[in-house]
Each structure stands twice: as C-alpha cells, then as structure tokens.
Design a protein around this motif. Structure first.
Motif, PDB file in Angstrom:
ATOM      1  N   TYR A  65       0.824  -1.218   0.000  1.00  0.00           N
ATOM      2  CA  TYR A  65       0.000   0.000   0.000  1.00  0.00           C
ATOM      3  C   TYR A  65       0.857   1.268   0.000  1.00  0.00           C
ATOM      4  O   TYR A  65       0.343   2.362   0.288  1.00  0.00           O
ATOM      5  CB  TYR A  65      -0.941   0.004   1.205  1.00  0.00           C
ATOM      6  N   GLY A  66       2.142   1.090  -0.284  1.00  0.00           N
ATOM      7  CA  GLY A  66       3.027   2.257  -0.267  1.00  0.00           C
ATOM      8  C   GLY A  66       3.936   2.290  -1.479  1.00  0.00           C
ATOM      9  O   GLY A  66       5.048   2.816  -1.422  1.00  0.00           O
ATOM     10  N   VAL A 114       1.901   6.168   5.637  1.00  0.00           N
ATOM     11  CA  VAL A 114       2.000   4.743   5.291  1.00  0.00           C
ATOM     12  C   VAL A 114       2.227   3.976   6.592  1.00  0.00           C
ATOM     13  O   VAL A 114       3.244   4.165   7.268  1.00  0.00           O
ATOM     14  CB  VAL A 114       3.165   4.488   4.294  1.00  0.00           C
ATOM     15  N   GLY A 115       1.268   3.168   6.968  1.00  0.00           N
ATOM     16  CA  GLY A 115       1.371   2.415   8.216  1.00  0.00           C
ATOM     17  C   GLY A 115       2.346   1.247   8.055  1.00  0.00           C
ATOM     18  O   GLY A 115       2.330   0.550   7.044  1.00  0.00           O
ATOM     19  N   MET A 121       5.328  -5.888   6.974  1.00  0.00           N
ATOM     20  CA  MET A 121       6.355  -5.033   6.374  1.00  0.00           C
ATOM     21  C   MET A 121       7.327  -4.482   7.416  1.00  0.00           C
ATOM     22  O   MET A 121       8.405  -4.009   7.064  1.00  0.00           O
ATOM     23  CB  MET A 121       5.706  -3.856   5.642  1.00  0.00           C
ATOM     24  N   GLU A 122       6.965  -4.537   8.682  1.00  0.00           N
ATOM     25  CA  GLU A 122       7.833  -3.897   9.682  1.00  0.00           C
ATOM     26  C   GLU A 122       9.237  -4.511   9.675  1.00  0.00           C
ATOM     27  O   GLU A 122      10.239  -3.795   9.669  1.00  0.00           O
ATOM     28  CB  GLU A 122       7.207  -3.970  11.086  1.00  0.00           C
ATOM     29  N   ASN A 123       9.309  -5.826   9.653  1.00  0.00           N
ATOM     30  CA  ASN A 123      10.629  -6.465   9.673  1.00  0.00           C
ATOM     31  C   ASN A 123      11.417  -6.209   8.403  1.00  0.00           C
ATOM     32  O   ASN A 123      12.634  -6.069   8.428  1.00  0.00           O
ATOM     33  CB  ASN A 123      10.513  -7.975   9.915  1.00  0.00           C
ATOM     34  N   ARG A 124      10.702  -6.142   7.293  1.00  0.00           N
ATOM     35  CA  ARG A 124      11.371  -5.864   6.016  1.00  0.00           C
ATOM     36  C   ARG A 124      11.982  -4.451   6.037  1.00  0.00           C
ATOM     37  O   ARG A 124      13.116  -4.251   5.617  1.00  0.00           O
ATOM     38  CB  ARG A 124      10.331  -6.014   4.898  1.00  0.00           C
ATOM     39  N   PHE A 125      11.224  -3.474   6.541  1.00  0.00           N
ATOM     40  CA  PHE A 125      11.746  -2.101   6.664  1.00  0.00           C
ATOM     41  C   PHE A 125      12.970  -2.097   7.582  1.00  0.00           C
ATOM     42  O   PHE A 125      13.960  -1.426   7.322  1.00  0.00           O
ATOM     43  CB  PHE A 125      10.674  -1.163   7.237  1.00  0.00           C
ATOM     44  N   ARG A 126      12.850  -2.860   8.658  1.00  0.00           N
ATOM     45  CA  ARG A 126      13.939  -2.944   9.626  1.00  0.00           C
ATOM     46  C   ARG A 126      15.232  -3.419   8.946  1.00  0.00           C
ATOM     47  O   ARG A 126      16.295  -2.833   9.119  1.00  0.00           O
ATOM     48  CB  ARG A 126      13.495  -3.937  10.701  1.00  0.00           C
ATOM     49  N   ARG A 136      11.042   0.230  17.114  1.00  0.00           N
ATOM     50  CA  ARG A 136       9.906  -0.163  16.263  1.00  0.00           C
ATOM     51  C   ARG A 136       9.828   0.751  15.040  1.00  0.00           C
ATOM     52  O   ARG A 136      10.100   1.948  15.157  1.00  0.00           O
ATOM     53  CB  ARG A 136       8.574  -0.019  17.032  1.00  0.00           C
ATOM     54  N   VAL A 137       9.458   0.169  13.917  1.00  0.00           N
ATOM     55  CA  VAL A 137       9.200   0.989  12.726  1.00  0.00           C
ATOM     56  C   VAL A 137       7.701   1.288  12.728  1.00  0.00           C
ATOM     57  O   VAL A 137       6.880   0.395  12.529  1.00  0.00           O
ATOM     58  CB  VAL A 137       9.588   0.262  11.426  1.00  0.00           C
ATOM     59  N   VAL A 138       7.346   2.538  12.988  1.00  0.00           N
ATOM     60  CA  VAL A 138       5.938   2.883  13.204  1.00  0.00           C
ATOM     61  C   VAL A 138       5.228   3.195  11.886  1.00  0.00           C
ATOM     62  O   VAL A 138       4.174   2.648  11.588  1.00  0.00           O
ATOM     63  CB  VAL A 138       5.829   4.092  14.165  1.00  0.00           C
ATOM     64  N   CYS A 139       5.794   4.086  11.120  1.00  0.00           N
ATOM     65  CA  CYS A 139       5.143   4.528   9.889  1.00  0.00           C
ATOM     66  C   CYS A 139       6.163   5.244   9.017  1.00  0.00           C
ATOM     67  O   CYS A 139       7.298   5.484   9.434  1.00  0.00           O
ATOM     68  CB  CYS A 139       3.958   5.440  10.193  1.00  0.00           C
ATOM     69  N   ALA A 140       5.719   5.551   7.805  1.00  0.00           N
ATOM     70  CA  ALA A 140       6.605   6.229   6.862  1.00  0.00           C
ATOM     71  C   ALA A 140       5.756   7.181   6.038  1.00  0.00           C
ATOM     72  O   ALA A 140       4.531   7.024   5.978  1.00  0.00           O
ATOM     73  CB  ALA A 140       7.279   5.202   5.960  1.00  0.00           C
ATOM     74  N   PHE A 141       6.401   8.165   5.426  1.00  0.00           N
ATOM     75  CA  PHE A 141       5.649   8.998   4.480  1.00  0.00           C
ATOM     76  C   PHE A 141       6.552   9.507   3.370  1.00  0.00           C
ATOM     77  O   PHE A 141       7.685   9.897   3.598  1.00  0.00           O
ATOM     78  CB  PHE A 141       4.922  10.153   5.178  1.00  0.00           C
TER      79      PHE A 141
END
Ligand SMILES: Cc1cc2nc3c(=O)[nH]c(=O)nc-3n(C[C@H](O)[C@H](O)[C@H](O)COP(=O)(O)O)c2cc1C
Length: 168
Positions: A65-66, A114-115, A121-126, A136-141
C-alpha cells in the motif's frame, strides 16, 4: 499558512513530480516532528530521511500500500524508541508524524501516511534500513511536490461528538 487551514486542506497524495525537494523544507518538516508533544517529554522517536532511489524502491516494493514511495523524491520513516517510555512510545511518534504531514502541506508538499508497525512489512523495513531490534518501525511517508489533487471526507461532528455525557 494558518494551522487550521493546513489541518482542513491536507490530503493524502499518492502521485508525485520528480522535482527535488529542498533541504531546507526537509529540515523544517523534521523540526515540526521534533516539537511534537510527548509523554513526560521523553521524545521516543527517531526519523530516517531517505533520498536514495534504490532504498526507496526497496521500501516501496516491500509495502503493497506504499508503492508510491518509489516515486516521491524523499521518504521519511518514523521509528519508536520503547526504552524511552514504556507506555507511550507508540503514541508519541504518531504525534510527530501528524506534525510533519501538516508542516509539509504548509510548505507546498504532498505526503501520505503509510502504516508499517504491526504489519509483515515492519521487519522488512527494519532489514532494509538497518534498524536495531530494540526500536519499532511505526510509519513512513513520502514527501514530494504533488502530481495530483485528492479529495476526502469525514463524518459530521454531530455523529462523533457528545457534550457533557456520552450521547448528550
Ligand atoms: C495509521 C494510518 C495508516 C495509513 N496507511 C496507509 C497506507 O499504507 N497506504 C495509503 O495509501 N494510505 C494510508 N493511510 C492514509 C489514509 O488512507 C488517509 O489518511 C485517509 O483515507 C484519509 O484521507 P486524507 O489523508 O486525504 O484526508 C494511512 C493513514 C493512517 C492514519
């Protein structure tokens, strides 16, 4: 721009021009995040600014979704630092996030929340961003000059507000 106007007019933007975003504007957005309220003023947040196209592409690919994060010239990722405040470490980064979205709008820029937290997706962003386990990866924009106008709606106040007692 008046804060009430920014609150009323800001919309989620999912299409961006490739016009670069000025460093001063990114700094102003980060300042708006830094001045958000936080429980006991613990400031349990960290912001990662990403301009690198390959990193943005990887984040976009990881997030169904991002996808538009690949197109905006900048992405900012908001982290929470649980060790700073056990109870409010998740709430406060959201305060910073909202400040940053409004600041970006006031500067003529588009963004879209972007939640990330509590999604696969949190671990992937990590991994992509090298975020340590304790955070913690909370959100992005994404941040960029808008290539679209967007509309939205809200429930009327009569439906969401009570006076003096619930339902009153
Ligand atoms: C916690 C949260 C998570 C969101 N996640 C996404 C997302 O992953 N992708 C997206 O396109 N929009 C996302 N949004 C944006 C919402 O869809 C948007 O804010 C809402 O539809 C209202 O539209 P507006 O922001 O234009 O007023 C998210 C918003 C919030 C607050």
């Amino acid at each position: 721009m008046d804060v009430l106007q920014a609150i009323r007019e800001r919309r989620s933007i999912r299409k961006y021009l490739d016009t670069p975003v000025e460093d001063e504007k990114i700094q102003a957005i980060l300042e708006a995040g830094r001045w958000a309220p936080s429980a006991s003023n613990r400031q349990p947040w960290h912001f990662i600014v990403i301009r690198d196209a390959e990193t943005r592409r990887r984040l976009a690919e990881a997030h169904p979704y991002g996808r538009f994060m690949a197109e905006s010239p900048v992405v900012i990722v908001v982290l929470a630092i649980p060790a700073r405040h056990q109870k409010y470490h998740l709430c406060d980064p959201h305060n910073a996030m909202q400040n940053m979205l409004l600041a970006a709008y006031a500067l003529g820029l588009g963004t879209c929340w972007v939640g990330v937290r509590n999604t696969p997706m949190e671990n992937r962003f990590r991994e992509i961003l090298g975020v340590p386990r304790g955070l913690r990866v909370v959100c992005a924009f994404p941040v960029g000059y808008p290539a679209e106008t967007a509309e939205s709606s809200r429930e009327p106040l009569e439906k969401i507000v009570s006076y003096e007692r619930y339902g009153g």
